[in-house]
Design a protein around this motif. Structure first.
Motif: not given
Lengths: 397, 397
Positions: B39-68
């Motif tokens: 998350t830090i080196n690839q997503e934040w470091g390389q994708h930067l702001i684009r990671a909200w889409n490309s790395a699924g950051w926007m959906d992560l709260p929902r994804v984790v919520g469903n697992r709980i």
């Protein structure tokens, strides 16, 4: 000792990318991943629960708060960290309304960042009792303050245009009308010199994932003027804002000073990353940074206006009235930003027609800015934005 | 396919430590640090702001919520993640009070975790208008509900004694008296089988740094019963709970379903670590986990009572009435816990006299429990706790 800017060696800067979006998510400081690993593997992994003391986790929000305080002209102990900026807005507004019980209006800028307005609406809806949110434009602001205005909530640097309020003058006007002042420093902290103490503002809030490079979802901060904090009964009265969290008392008693604005268990991994990100700031003089920032944005405006007659400057032309970002209006701005990103220049788009570019002197130089303007010029010259693949809206822009 | 417990190979377990404090901060899952680095080196470091889409950051709260959600008997889409447990308590209470505008009382257990009570006090203080918090003991609870009770807020498993409320029966009683039910699952999620859907409770909240091993300050969660969520106007109406966050609208419109309980920008690094920590749960059957948990705690009680006549069981003797923790009362409990920690057995102390031990079947076996009881027995036999170095209170215990 001050640092000669930029300090590109301290950051991870992806090849073939010019990053003009540090005002939305700052780049990765090289020190961040080692610090995260230390926190995860040594502190959490080996010390486990003991790390709250042995690794200084309990104090980390305060330590980080003090480092941010220095960058915004706030005295030691006056800044608490944690939660999100929206939560901190709610805390500040709730406290401000209690300070002016006979006044019912929260006044803000109609162009303020929406979440600030939304949090005000949620607070008002929770309290009821005739409270209201009133919004006016930047130019109407001072005239709109009246004797029903409890608190004026403004973002110091406008997220779209980069237009900057005069913090000291506005605060004075607000307070002389009997209202409380709340500044949102989202686009100011680490971007422009801020002197909260001199402004005498009662409250300020901000986030740390933009110019402070704390990473995605990094903790927010809240400042409370030291002479008023003892009278504040926090609305979000969580256990870590209690005077004695581990005494497990039945009733809430606020902690000393701004510590009372802490709420729940702090996000230790993200705080540790932010703490590492703040290392570089210890050697930065904010006046130097401001000089570099103005040079970058002036250069960008000049180069873009020379090359792109279809773009209209949406930021104040006078650098003294701007933050560290520059925006241009363009009807097809969304597609143009996508075309730019496809060529390695990352800016961002804000509804309805704003192409926004942030200038972060810590890791950008004049060559970057000229090259970005050149690529933007090529895109505009060739209508390269006019391509269906740049028209589809992603979820986050 | 279910996992045979324990699965010690999936966790970092420090040598010479028996960790009976997973109910306060769970151990480090081996997968966590790699995921953080990604998350830090690839997503934040390389994708930067684009990671909200490309790395699924926007959906992560929902994804984790469903697992709980799967672990607490909640349907997909009914659990939102982010913030802290205290914030989630505030959101749930504010929503519950709006559902019963003619009732003014929040009813809770006088032994509830203090932050839950503090947040209720803060909410009441914010609203004013005659609202009140009333607390009674566990045994007085059902009789205390009256026609002024708007919401009953209870922690399913008591943080001190481990005593567990009958979720279904209590919810039924609360609702038949016309009140709304809010469960705090801090010591339940990942510890005991929970069937929220069957209970028909309106709200539940919890944290993820205990039995779910999400790490220090890991994000919290909130459940809202799907049939009522459309009518909820969130008090903490942040932009990421808006129906269209990036449309930058002036007015708040809640997002679809439980997504409206999101507030500000989510803590992506900590969410990613939690997501990695949840991998192990995909193969865990909660009935198996419960069996293992009861076996561990029964063994511990038997061994301790055999060896330590000065310790008094402070948890229900019937395992059906206990969560996954066991407490003993001892006047010098604080010092005894410090003596235990010095010998590699980590439990914790809760005021005023509670020695608390959590049993996490994912990484504890019967040998661990027997050995811990043996060491405790030696400490009690030799009064090893009676040493000035064990008497000094640290900030966190």
């Amino acid at each position: 000792m001050t640092t000669i800017l930029p300090r590109k060696d301290l950051f991870v800067l992806p090849e073939d990318i010019i990053y003009l979006d540090g005002n939305s998510l700052g780049v990765l400081p090289k020190a961040a991943s080692d610090r995260a690993l230390q926190t995860i593997n040594q502190e959490w992994g080996q010390h486990l629960i003991r790390a709250w003391n042995s690794a200084g986790w309990m104090d980390l929000p305060r330590v980080v708060g003090n480092r941010i305080a220095r960058l915004i002209g706030a005295p030691e102990g006056s800044v608490a960290t944690g939660d999100t900026l929206s939560i901190k807005v709610y805390q500040a507004l709730a406290a401000a309304l209690k300070m002016r019980p006979d006044r019912k209006t929260i006044l803000s800028d109609s162009g303020n960042f929406p979440s600030d307005l939304y949090m005000a609406q949620g607070l008002i809806d929770t309290i009821g009792q005739g409270y209201r949110l009133k919004t006016v434009t930047h130019s109407e602001m001072l005239d709109a303050i009246d004797d029903d205005t409890a608190v004026v909530m403004l973002t110091h640097v406008d997220y779209r245009s980069g237009q900057m309020y005069d913090m000291k003058a506005v605060t004075e006007a607000v307070q002389s009308a009997g209202a409380v002042m709340l500044w949102d420093l989202a686009h100011s902290a680490g971007a422009v010199p801020v002197d909260l103490a001199a402004s005498q503002a009662e409250f300020a809030v901000g986030c740390s994932y933009k110019y402070l490079n704390g990473g995605p979802g990094a903790p927010a901060f809240i400042y409370v003027r030291p002479d008023i904090v003892a009278d504040i009964q926090p609305a979000l009265s969580g256990w870590l804002g209690h005077a004695a969290p581990f005494a497990m008392e039945h009733d809430y008693r606020p902690a000393f000073g701004t510590e009372r604005m802490r709420v729940g268990t702090p996000p230790i991994v993200q705080l540790a990353i932010l703490d590492a990100a703040l290392d570089v700031w210890d050697e930065v003089d904010m006046a130097d940074l401001r000089k570099a920032s103005v040079a970058l944005s002036e250069c960008f405006i000049e180069e873009v206006e020379k090359r792109c007659p279809d773009l209209e400057l949406a930021s104040p032309r006078d650098p003294a009235l701007r933050g560290s970002q520059v925006s241009f209006k363009f009807e097809n701005g969304y597609a143009a930003i996508q075309a730019l990103i496809a060529r390695g220049v990352i800016g961002d788009f804000r509804e309805p027609n704003i192409m926004r570019f942030g200038f972060t002197p810590l890791y950008l130089d004049l060559d970057d800015v000229r090259k970005a303007a050149q690529i933007l010029g090529e895109i505009m010259d060739t209508d390269a934005w006019n391509d269906p693949k740049f028209m589809t809206r992603a979820k986050v822009t």
